[in-house]
Design an enzyme around this catalytic site. Sequence first.
Site, short mmCIF file in Angstrom:
data_model
loop_
_atom_site.label_atom_id
_atom_site.label_comp_id
_atom_site.label_asym_id
_atom_site.label_seq_id
_atom_site.Cartn_x
_atom_site.Cartn_y
_atom_site.Cartn_z
CE LYS A 101 -3.12 2.90 2.60
NZ LYS A 101 -3.89 3.15 3.82
N GLY A 162 -8.11 9.71 9.06
CA GLY A 162 -8.48 9.87 10.46
C GLY A 162 -9.49 10.96 10.75
CB ALA A 188 -8.20 7.83 4.05
N GLY A 189 -10.96 8.43 5.51
CA GLY A 189 -11.99 9.44 5.67
C GLY A 189 -13.33 8.92 6.16
CB ALA A 210 -7.64 1.83 10.28
CB SER A 211 -9.47 6.18 12.27
OG SER A 211 -8.09 6.29 12.03
#
Lengths: 278, 79
Positions: A101, A162, A188-189, A210-211
């Site tokens: 990645k 994040g 992301a986001g 993830a977050s």
Amino acid sequence: MTTPHPDPLLLDGAEFSSRLIMGTGGLSSLHTLEQALLASGTELTTVALRRYAPGQGDTLFSLLERNGIRILPNTAGCYTARDALLTAELGREALETDWVKLEVIADEDTLLPDVVELLDATEQLVARGFKVFAYTSDDPAVAHRLEDLGAAAVMPLGAPIGTGLGILNPHNIELITSRADVPVVLDAGIGTASEAALAMELGCDAVLLASAVTRAQDPVAMATAMRHAVAAGRLAAGAGRIPARRHAVASSPMTGLVDTDDPEDVPRGDWAPVREGR
Amino acid sequence: MTAITLNGTPHAVPEDTTIVDLVAEAISRPLGPDGRPLDGGRLGMAVAVDAVVLPRSRWYRTPVVEGQSIEIITAVQGG
């Protein structure tokens, strides 16, 4: 013998039944991380590469091996193509995979991709035999360039890493997915389940997050929600949604209504107030 | 003794130490000549010597040299 999944995710020839890729960052407890990963149903996860610190007990690597979750090493923390190349080589050696990645960020406040370095690194990594999963901006032109350079997947951001702001430019994401010949992974986001579903409805092949899970108050519950959201969004994307329209279309028959005392009571026109008791 | 920098901090190893010795000692796990754990499984580690990755197949034959900067890298949590 297991039944083949009817709609597998294909990445570089590998099949996955889950279209949710859950990263490992953001939880202090490895036990909770393991529970969340299992709840998410993910079969592919991301890790970062850092100096070995003595005294690490049950390591992340053994956790992922034990659960049969494939590893996609990232180049998080790299600001230049040169840094990213070394990190990618370390990942290939440590984790015995040529998947990477590729993250090349511009600055630590925004963590936005530096697309000039990203394109350079992609070209060099592809030449070295890597399968590049390129984390990029939501710019359709850059996505197209990455594909031309041989990226195995294009991974546009919904919003900065994040932030949980969701998909800031759905139009661009849809443009990317409608023109791509390689898998598109929204990366992301994402903040909550509806945004993961939206990513899939916009035509993404998978969602990486993830977050949104690991920093949720209840990571296991949110992982479960994301699992369902991604599956739901995928189904909806292929189900042929109704066109959006300005005026209502009744789903109940408008004929065969019982008589009312006052036929004048039926409102007409473009706008009618809601009437009590009807 | 041979003075090196290991993961950014000064470190000393006996003469004739090889990379495979260095890694095995750092992680307290015996490694075979192929750089793989003798107790089975995969290692999940990589080594860079002076910012160049050294494949595990060469760890056994590669001596640690005075002044080198050696990094032992592993997978950590990350998005």
